[in-house]
Write an enzyme that holds these catalytic residues in place. Structure first.
Site, PDB file in Angstrom:
ATOM      1  N   LYS A  11      26.071   2.208 -13.018  1.00  0.00           N
ATOM      2  CA  LYS A  11      25.174   1.261 -12.373  1.00  0.00           C
ATOM      3  C   LYS A  11      25.283   1.177 -10.637  1.00  0.00           C
ATOM      4  CE  LYS A  11      23.400  -0.543 -15.978  1.00  0.00           C
ATOM      5  NZ  LYS A  11      21.819  -0.261 -16.031  1.00  0.00           N
ATOM      6  N   GLY A  56      19.832   1.750 -23.960  1.00  0.00           N
ATOM      7  CA  GLY A  56      20.381   0.734 -24.743  1.00  0.00           C
ATOM      8  C   GLY A  56      20.023  -0.899 -23.885  1.00  0.00           C
ATOM      9  N   LYS A  76      27.229   6.801 -16.979  1.00  0.00           N
ATOM     10  CA  LYS A  76      26.508   6.254 -16.271  1.00  0.00           C
ATOM     11  C   LYS A  76      26.805   5.276 -15.460  1.00  0.00           C
ATOM     12  CE  LYS A  76      22.449   3.376 -17.446  1.00  0.00           C
ATOM     13  NZ  LYS A  76      21.364   3.242 -18.395  1.00  0.00           N
ATOM     14  N   LYS A 125      13.604   3.265 -24.818  1.00  0.00           N
ATOM     15  CA  LYS A 125      14.076   2.135 -25.467  1.00  0.00           C
ATOM     16  C   LYS A 125      12.875   1.512 -26.158  1.00  0.00           C
ATOM     17  CE  LYS A 125      17.016   0.971 -21.516  1.00  0.00           C
ATOM     18  NZ  LYS A 125      17.151  -0.225 -20.357  1.00  0.00           N
ATOM     19  N   ASP A 133      22.003   4.544 -12.503  1.00  0.00           N
ATOM     20  CA  ASP A 133      20.896   3.763 -12.851  1.00  0.00           C
ATOM     21  C   ASP A 133      20.811   2.572 -11.755  1.00  0.00           C
ATOM     22  OD1 ASP A 133      19.836   1.762 -15.878  1.00  0.00           O
ATOM     23  OD2 ASP A 133      18.829   2.057 -13.827  1.00  0.00           O
ATOM     24  N   GLU A 141      18.360   7.207 -12.559  1.00  0.00           N
ATOM     25  CA  GLU A 141      17.441   6.232 -13.210  1.00  0.00           C
ATOM     26  C   GLU A 141      16.763   5.120 -12.434  1.00  0.00           C
ATOM     27  OE1 GLU A 141      19.602   5.133 -16.896  1.00  0.00           O
ATOM     28  OE2 GLU A 141      18.057   3.561 -17.437  1.00  0.00           O
ATOM     29  N   SER A 199      27.389   3.236 -20.314  1.00  0.00           N
ATOM     30  CA  SER A 199      26.840   2.738 -19.097  1.00  0.00           C
ATOM     31  C   SER A 199      27.933   1.722 -18.746  1.00  0.00           C
ATOM     32  CB  SER A 199      25.603   1.812 -19.329  1.00  0.00           C
ATOM     33  OG  SER A 199      25.213   1.166 -18.165  1.00  0.00           O
ATOM     34  N   ASP A 236      12.987   4.365 -16.725  1.00  0.00           N
ATOM     35  CA  ASP A 236      13.232   3.326 -17.712  1.00  0.00           C
ATOM     36  C   ASP A 236      12.225   2.448 -17.726  1.00  0.00           C
ATOM     37  OD1 ASP A 236      16.484   1.459 -18.406  1.00  0.00           O
ATOM     38  OD2 ASP A 236      14.337   1.278 -19.249  1.00  0.00           O
TER      39      ASP A 236
HETATM   40  C1  LIG Z   1      23.049  -0.489 -21.045  1.00  0.00           C
HETATM   41  C2  LIG Z   1      22.128  -0.531 -20.022  1.00  0.00           C
HETATM   42  O1  LIG Z   1      22.393  -0.112 -18.844  1.00  0.00           O
HETATM   43  N1  LIG Z   1      21.015  -0.961 -20.120  1.00  0.00           N
HETATM   44  C3  LIG Z   1      19.980  -1.428 -19.429  1.00  0.00           C
HETATM   45  C4  LIG Z   1      20.289  -2.495 -18.211  1.00  0.00           C
HETATM   46  C5  LIG Z   1      20.954  -3.797 -19.088  1.00  0.00           C
HETATM   47  C6  LIG Z   1      21.895  -4.449 -18.553  1.00  0.00           C
HETATM   48  C7  LIG Z   1      22.557  -5.506 -19.017  1.00  0.00           C
HETATM   49  C8  LIG Z   1      21.762  -6.090 -20.349  1.00  0.00           C
HETATM   50  C9  LIG Z   1      22.268  -7.271 -20.669  1.00  0.00           C
HETATM   51  C10 LIG Z   1      21.512  -7.851 -21.688  1.00  0.00           C
HETATM   52  C11 LIG Z   1      20.453  -7.165 -22.248  1.00  0.00           C
HETATM   53  C12 LIG Z   1      19.968  -6.057 -21.723  1.00  0.00           C
HETATM   54  C13 LIG Z   1      20.740  -5.533 -20.697  1.00  0.00           C
HETATM   55  C14 LIG Z   1      20.327  -4.388 -20.030  1.00  0.00           C
HETATM   56  C15 LIG Z   1      19.341  -0.162 -18.533  1.00  0.00           C
HETATM   57  O2  LIG Z   1      19.506   0.974 -18.983  1.00  0.00           O
HETATM   58  O3  LIG Z   1      18.816  -0.383 -17.591  1.00  0.00           O
HETATM   59 MG   LIG Z   2      18.156   1.745 -17.014  1.00  0.00          MG
END
Ligand SMILES: CC(=O)N[C@@H](Cc1ccc2ccccc2c1)C(=O)O
Ligand SMILES: [Mg+2]
Length: 367
Positions: free
Chosen positions: A163, A290, A161, A262, A188, A213, A135, A238
């Protein structure tokens, strides 16, 4: 198995680089680990809640509070502790799925260590390694993004991926496509758009993305179903998928063609498996999301990602994507894959010195 007590361990881990999403920029991970002590073995759980309620309504202080005052005492009341019974014991308390997931994970880890069974065996893994995606946050410029993506591709990641948010979407995607060709690519939005952006989001269609996403807000399931009819890019959910029940409703309503599973978001690894089974039965591909987990949650996520329905690379990135030092032996990418742990329970344990170095508070909850 009888519960002796639960240790709440607050940790603070600096990120190797700022991670920017549509809901903010993170530079460190303030997280909560649970050490579940029973008469047979000890188990570890990890709560994926963030420090602030920006991804979902949960946040770490609230998780610690609900575990202390309600969830751990609820388990103490039961005599023969069984991981598969934990969700039922916690059901009277509404919400707090990330806190519940952490507690169930710790009980399951203790139980499996006592039995000598791995998470992979318990969940039904069919692979011994899984392909990993990464990501990539919102950056200050396109050149900076292209450098970051190039670095991850050099490391061997199987999927990128990006953002996105209004003002940072079509151009970054176009730039990555032009520079890196037909790399597996998805985006995402973390709920940053509304249905009024449908025509704009359709401008992503020419780039052959695997998925988009969570473009809309968590509760707007019908909006995602409407949006899906305006896009060629498959919609993946998600934040909206908080249980097998919500997954069934979203699929039935045409709100998602793909699901990011998740375990922390849905209340635990056992519910995550139920969602996997439901999606497989409906022909809906899934992948493992994640939450910047330490090696503890990462170990369990990699085991989950080895189930047959996980046909898309997940955000099960290497430890080094986020942390210079992990609290376990780090997960290292091998030809774009991570190996599924084979030892009892999680198959990993915290390294005492590394864990001590990041611990900011420890609370023992006797039962
Ligand atoms: C890997 C990824 O993009 N994760 C989340 C977003 C995200 C981003 C930043 C974070 C910081 C601390 C704890 C959880 C977090 C989750 C998602 O898929 O939407
Ligand atoms: Mg997400």
């Amino acid at each position: 198995m009888n519960l002796t007590g639960v240790e709440l361990r607050r940790i603070a881990m600096p990120l190797v680089s700022p991670f920017r999403t549509s809901f903010g920029t993170q530079t460190s991970r303030d997280a909560l680990l649970l050490r579940v002590v029973t008469d047979k073995a000890e188990g570890w759980g990890e709560c994926v809640a963030m420090a602030d309620p920006l991804y979902s309504s949960e946040y770490v202080d609230a998780a610690a509070d609900v575990l202390t005052r309600f969830l751990v005492p609820a388990l103490a009341a039961s005599d023969a502790l069984d991981a598969h019974a934990v969700a039922g014991l916690l059901a009277p308390f509404k919400g707090h799925r990330m806190a519940k997931a952490a507690l169930e994970m710790g009980v399951l880890d203790a139980e499996l260590r006592a039995e000598g069974r791995s998470f992979a065996r318990e969940l039904g893994a069919v692979h011994d390694r899984v392909p990993c995606g990464v990501s990539v946050g919102i950056m200050d410029s396109i050149p900076e993004l292209l450098d970051a993506v190039g670095g991850y591709l050099d490391e061997g990641y199987a999927r990128i991926k990006l953002k996105i948010e209004p003002g940072w979407d079509v151009e970054p995607v176009r730039a990555v496509r032009e520079r890196y060709g037909d790399v597996l690519l998805q985006v995402d939005a973390n709920t940053a758009y509304t249905l009024a952006d449908a025509r704009h989001l359709a401008r992503l269609d020419p780039f052959d993305l695997l998925l988009i996403e969570q473009p809309l807000e968590e509760e707007d399931v019908l909006g995602h179903a409407d949006l899906a009819r305006h896009l060629r890019t498959p919609v993946c959910l998600d934040e909206s998928i908080v249980s097998a029940q919500s997954a069934a409703a979203a699929i039935r309503l045409g709100a998602c063609a793909i699901v990011n599973i998740k375990p922390g978001r849905v209340g635990g690894y056992l519910e995550a498996r139920r969602i996997h089974d439901l999606c497989v039965a409906n022909g809906v591909p899934v992948w493992c999301g994640g939450m910047l987990e330490t090696g503890l949650g990462r170990a369990a996520n990699v085991a989950l990602a080895a189930l047959p329905g996980f046909t898309l690379p997940g955000d099960t990135s290497a430890s080094g994507r986020y942390y210079r030092t992990d609290v376990t032996v780090p997960f290292v990418l091998d030809h774009g894959h991570l190996a599924v742990p084979t030892g009892p329970g999680l198959g990993v344990v915290p390294l005492e010195d590394e864990l001590a170095a990041v611990t900011t508070a420890t609370t023992w909850l006797a039962v």
